[in-house]
Design a protein around this motif. Sequence first.
Motif, PDB file in Angstrom:
ATOM      1  N   PRO A 275       0.813  -1.228   0.000  1.00 55.07           N
ATOM      2  CA  PRO A 275       0.000   0.000   0.000  1.00 55.07           C
ATOM      3  C   PRO A 275       0.842   1.273   0.000  1.00 55.07           C
ATOM      4  O   PRO A 275       0.471   2.265  -0.625  1.00 55.07           O
ATOM      5  CB  PRO A 275      -0.824  -0.122   1.286  1.00 55.07           C
ATOM      6  CG  PRO A 275      -0.954  -1.583   1.501  1.00 55.07           C
ATOM      7  CD  PRO A 275       0.349  -2.167   1.047  1.00 55.07           C
ATOM      8  N   GLN A 276       1.981   1.231   0.701  1.00 51.80           N
ATOM      9  CA  GLN A 276       2.851   2.406   0.727  1.00 51.80           C
ATOM     10  C   GLN A 276       3.407   2.708  -0.660  1.00 51.80           C
ATOM     11  O   GLN A 276       3.489   3.865  -1.077  1.00 51.80           O
ATOM     12  CB  GLN A 276       3.997   2.214   1.721  1.00 51.80           C
ATOM     13  CG  GLN A 276       3.561   2.185   3.175  1.00 51.80           C
ATOM     14  CD  GLN A 276       3.126   0.803   3.633  1.00 51.80           C
ATOM     15  OE1 GLN A 276       2.939  -0.108   2.823  1.00 51.80           O
ATOM     16  NE2 GLN A 276       2.962   0.648   4.930  1.00 51.80           N
ATOM     17  N   VAL A 277       3.783   1.668  -1.403  1.00 47.81           N
ATOM     18  CA  VAL A 277       4.312   1.857  -2.752  1.00 47.81           C
ATOM     19  C   VAL A 277       3.203   2.326  -3.696  1.00 47.81           C
ATOM     20  O   VAL A 277       3.421   3.187  -4.551  1.00 47.81           O
ATOM     21  CB  VAL A 277       4.969   0.558  -3.276  1.00 47.81           C
ATOM     22  CG1 VAL A 277       5.396   0.728  -4.729  1.00 47.81           C
ATOM     23  CG2 VAL A 277       6.157   0.181  -2.418  1.00 47.81           C
ATOM     24  N   VAL A 278       2.000   1.775  -3.508  1.00 44.07           N
ATOM     25  CA  VAL A 278       0.862   2.228  -4.312  1.00 44.07           C
ATOM     26  C   VAL A 278       0.620   3.716  -4.072  1.00 44.07           C
ATOM     27  O   VAL A 278       0.405   4.498  -5.009  1.00 44.07           O
ATOM     28  CB  VAL A 278      -0.409   1.419  -3.984  1.00 44.07           C
ATOM     29  CG1 VAL A 278      -1.622   2.023  -4.700  1.00 44.07           C
ATOM     30  CG2 VAL A 278      -0.235  -0.038  -4.395  1.00 44.07           C
ATOM     31  N   GLY A 279       0.686   4.132  -2.807  1.00 44.95           N
ATOM     32  CA  GLY A 279       0.529   5.547  -2.491  1.00 44.95           C
ATOM     33  C   GLY A 279       1.614   6.393  -3.124  1.00 44.95           C
ATOM     34  O   GLY A 279       1.361   7.485  -3.632  1.00 44.95           O
ATOM     35  N   LEU A 280       2.857   5.885  -3.121  1.00 42.19           N
ATOM     36  CA  LEU A 280       3.969   6.601  -3.745  1.00 42.19           C
ATOM     37  C   LEU A 280       3.736   6.762  -5.241  1.00 42.19           C
ATOM     38  O   LEU A 280       3.949   7.838  -5.810  1.00 42.19           O
ATOM     39  CB  LEU A 280       5.274   5.846  -3.495  1.00 42.19           C
ATOM     40  CG  LEU A 280       6.515   6.377  -4.233  1.00 42.19           C
ATOM     41  CD1 LEU A 280       6.857   7.783  -3.742  1.00 42.19           C
ATOM     42  CD2 LEU A 280       7.703   5.425  -4.026  1.00 42.19           C
ATOM     43  N   VAL A 281       3.290   5.678  -5.871  1.00 40.67           N
ATOM     44  CA  VAL A 281       3.044   5.726  -7.319  1.00 40.67           C
ATOM     45  C   VAL A 281       1.955   6.743  -7.645  1.00 40.67           C
ATOM     46  O   VAL A 281       2.083   7.553  -8.569  1.00 40.67           O
ATOM     47  CB  VAL A 281       2.652   4.329  -7.841  1.00 40.67           C
ATOM     48  CG1 VAL A 281       2.124   4.421  -9.275  1.00 40.67           C
ATOM     49  CG2 VAL A 281       3.849   3.393  -7.785  1.00 40.67           C
ATOM     50  N   ILE A 282       0.880   6.733  -6.862  1.00 45.03           N
ATOM     51  CA  ILE A 282      -0.218   7.660  -7.132  1.00 45.03           C
ATOM     52  C   ILE A 282       0.212   9.092  -6.835  1.00 45.03           C
ATOM     53  O   ILE A 282      -0.285  10.044  -7.452  1.00 45.03           O
ATOM     54  CB  ILE A 282      -1.469   7.249  -6.335  1.00 45.03           C
ATOM     55  CG1 ILE A 282      -1.941   5.876  -6.813  1.00 45.03           C
ATOM     56  CG2 ILE A 282      -2.586   8.266  -6.505  1.00 45.03           C
ATOM     57  CD1 ILE A 282      -3.165   5.351  -6.103  1.00 45.03           C
ATOM     58  N   SER A 283       1.163   9.266  -5.915  1.00 45.92           N
ATOM     59  CA  SER A 283       1.696  10.613  -5.667  1.00 45.92           C
ATOM     60  C   SER A 283       2.355  11.181  -6.911  1.00 45.92           C
ATOM     61  O   SER A 283       2.335  12.395  -7.151  1.00 45.92           O
ATOM     62  CB  SER A 283       2.717  10.583  -4.524  1.00 45.92           C
ATOM     63  OG  SER A 283       2.099  10.302  -3.295  1.00 45.92           O
ATOM     64  N   THR A 284       2.951  10.300  -7.704  1.00 46.11           N
ATOM     65  CA  THR A 284       3.628  10.778  -8.909  1.00 46.11           C
ATOM     66  C   THR A 284       2.653  11.275  -9.959  1.00 46.11           C
ATOM     67  O   THR A 284       3.048  11.964 -10.897  1.00 46.11           O
ATOM     68  CB  THR A 284       4.513   9.660  -9.517  1.00 46.11           C
ATOM     69  OG1 THR A 284       3.682   8.550  -9.895  1.00 46.11           O
ATOM     70  CG2 THR A 284       5.550   9.189  -8.520  1.00 46.11           C
ATOM     71  N   ILE A 285       1.360  10.929  -9.795  1.00 45.42           N
ATOM     72  CA  ILE A 285       0.342  11.506 -10.671  1.00 45.42           C
ATOM     73  C   ILE A 285       0.372  13.025 -10.542  1.00 45.42           C
ATOM     74  O   ILE A 285       0.374  13.765 -11.524  1.00 45.42           O
ATOM     75  CB  ILE A 285      -1.056  10.965 -10.322  1.00 45.42           C
ATOM     76  CG1 ILE A 285      -1.147   9.466 -10.658  1.00 45.42           C
ATOM     77  CG2 ILE A 285      -2.141  11.752 -11.043  1.00 45.42           C
ATOM     78  CD1 ILE A 285      -2.444   8.821 -10.232  1.00 45.42           C
ATOM     79  N   ALA A 286       0.415  13.475  -9.282  1.00 44.47           N
ATOM     80  CA  ALA A 286       0.449  14.919  -9.037  1.00 44.47           C
ATOM     81  C   ALA A 286       1.767  15.521  -9.500  1.00 44.47           C
ATOM     82  O   ALA A 286       1.796  16.662  -9.981  1.00 44.47           O
ATOM     83  CB  ALA A 286       0.227  15.201  -7.558  1.00 44.47           C
ATOM     84  N   VAL A 287       2.870  14.764  -9.359  1.00 44.43           N
ATOM     85  CA  VAL A 287       4.156  15.277  -9.840  1.00 44.43           C
ATOM     86  C   VAL A 287       4.096  15.509 -11.344  1.00 44.43           C
ATOM     87  O   VAL A 287       4.508  16.560 -11.852  1.00 44.43           O
ATOM     88  CB  VAL A 287       5.298  14.303  -9.487  1.00 44.43           C
ATOM     89  CG1 VAL A 287       6.602  14.762 -10.130  1.00 44.43           C
ATOM     90  CG2 VAL A 287       5.464  14.195  -7.982  1.00 44.43           C
ATOM     91  N   GLY A 288       3.555  14.534 -12.061  1.00 46.10           N
ATOM     92  CA  GLY A 288       3.409  14.684 -13.504  1.00 46.10           C
ATOM     93  C   GLY A 288       2.497  15.840 -13.855  1.00 46.10           C
ATOM     94  O   GLY A 288       2.771  16.614 -14.775  1.00 46.10           O
ATOM     95  N   GLY A 289       1.397  15.966 -13.103  1.00 44.55           N
ATOM     96  CA  GLY A 289       0.490  17.069 -13.338  1.00 44.55           C
ATOM     97  C   GLY A 289       1.150  18.413 -13.095  1.00 44.55           C
ATOM     98  O   GLY A 289       0.929  19.378 -13.839  1.00 44.55           O
ATOM     99  N   LEU A 290       1.979  18.490 -12.055  1.00 49.59           N
ATOM    100  CA  LEU A 290       2.680  19.736 -11.750  1.00 49.59           C
ATOM    101  C   LEU A 290       3.661  20.091 -12.866  1.00 49.59           C
ATOM    102  O   LEU A 290       3.725  21.242 -13.314  1.00 49.59           O
ATOM    103  CB  LEU A 290       3.423  19.603 -10.417  1.00 49.59           C
ATOM    104  CG  LEU A 290       4.248  20.814  -9.976  1.00 49.59           C
ATOM    105  CD1 LEU A 290       3.363  22.039  -9.816  1.00 49.59           C
ATOM    106  CD2 LEU A 290       4.988  20.504  -8.673  1.00 49.59           C
ATOM    107  N   VAL A 291       4.411  19.084 -13.320  1.00 51.19           N
ATOM    108  CA  VAL A 291       5.356  19.323 -14.417  1.00 51.19           C
ATOM    109  C   VAL A 291       4.617  19.828 -15.648  1.00 51.19           C
ATOM    110  O   VAL A 291       5.009  20.814 -16.285  1.00 51.19           O
ATOM    111  CB  VAL A 291       6.136  18.031 -14.748  1.00 51.19           C
ATOM    112  CG1 VAL A 291       6.956  18.210 -16.023  1.00 51.19           C
ATOM    113  CG2 VAL A 291       7.048  17.644 -13.581  1.00 51.19           C
TER     114      VAL A 291
END
Length: 433
Positions: A275-291
Motif C-alpha cells: 500500500p505504501q508503494v501504491v501511495g507513492l506511485v499515485i503521488s507521482t500523478i500529481a508530480v506529472g500534473g505539476l510538471v
Amino acid sequence: MDRQSAEAETQDESARTPSLLRRRPGFPMLMVSIAFGAVASGILNVANDLVAIYALDADATQIGLLNASESIAFLFLAIPAGILLDRVNRIKTMIWAQAIAGMAIFSVPVCWALQVLSYPQLLVVSFLVGVTGMFWGMGAGSALPGIVGGDLISVAFARKETVDASAGIISPGLAGVLVALVSAPFTLLVAGAANFMAAGALLWGFRNKSNVAIQSTEPKERVSFKASFSEALHFTLKHPMIRALTASSSITNMGLAFGAALETLYFIKVLGFTPQVVGLVISTIAVGGLVGSLVVPGMVGRLGERKVLALSVLCLPLAVTLIPLAASVSQAAVFLIITSSVLYNALMVSYNATVYGLLARYTPEELMGRQQGFRLVFTMGPVPVLGIVGGFLGDRLGLQAAMWIWVGITACAALPLVAVLNKSSRESEPAND
C-alpha cells in the motif's frame, strides 16, 4: 524588428499574468478550495479501492463496478447539471457539492467502526461522490472564465492544474501511510474533512463578491429546458473543433477508465506493490500534473495550442506502454511505473489545458455550463461501461494482457483530431503581405 517587438510584448504580458490573476476577485480562494479538493481526491483515489480490496475482499470485476458507479452520473445527469449551472449560483452549487461529498465519505469509516460496512454501501458512496464531483468540476469550469476574463482563461487553467497537482503530490503518499497505520476506512476521515475545507474556502472567499462566476449568465428571458437542451446540443455537434475535441477526449477517458479498473490490482497482485508503494506511485500523478502545468504556458507560447495538443495525444500511448512492460522487468518495475505515471499525467495536463483553452475560446460564456454538460455525456458517458469491461477482461485475460488493450484504446484518441487540427492550422497561418 516587428517580430522582436511582438515577442518582447508577449514576454512582458506573461510576466504580469500571475499578478493579474491574483487581483481577480475570488480567484485566490478558488485556488485554495481546489487545493483542498485535490487533497480529498488524492486520498480517496488510494483509499477507496483499498477499502474494497482489503476490507471487503473485492475482485477486479467489483473494482470495475465501483469505479463505474462513480462515473455513471455523467451519463444521466451531466446535461441537466449543465443547464442548471447556466441558471443558478455556481459557487453555492460547488459549496453544496463538496459538503455532500464530505458527508458521504464520512459514512464509510463510521459504518466500518460499527462493523456494518458493505460493498453496496461503497457503491452508493462512490455514486454520490461522482455526482457531487461532477457538479464541482462543471461548476469550476463554468465559473473560471467569468472570474478571470477571456484573456486569461488558458493561463488560469494552467494555474489551476499547478495548484491541483501541488496539493495532490503528498496526499496519495500520506494515504498509503495512513492506510498502514489506521486502516483504509479510517483514512477516509481525512478525505471527508478536506471536502469540508474546500467548501469552507469557497464560502469565505465569495461571501461578499458578485460577478458572472457567482450569478449565472442566463439571458433575461429564461428559455425552456427543451430550448436550452436543443441550443447546446446543436452547438456541440455542429462545431467541427468542439466535435473533434469531444470525440478525442471520449476515447482518452475510455482508455483511462479501462486502465483504472485494473491498475490497483495489477500493482498489488502482479507487481507485488505494498500500500505504501501504491501511495507513492499515485503521488507521482500529481508530480506529472505539476510538471505539465508548469511547462504548458511556455509550450503554448512557442508552438501554439494545436501543436501542443497534437504532441500530447500522440505521446500518451507511449506512456501507457510502460505499465504492461513493467511486469516483464520486475527489478525495474517501480521505476517504470513511476516514469509512466509522471509522463502520462504531464501529457494529460498538457492535453486537457489545450482542450479547455480551445473549448473556452469557441464557446459563448452563456453556453459554458450546457456545453460542458453535453461534452461530459459524450466523454464520460462510456466510462462506466469501459470500467466494467476492464475489470471483466482483467479477470478473464489476465491483468497484464488487459493492460495492452489500454495502450490500444489510448492510441485511437488522436484519430478524431487529425483532420480538424490540420485544417485549423492552415486557416490560422498568417497571410503574406
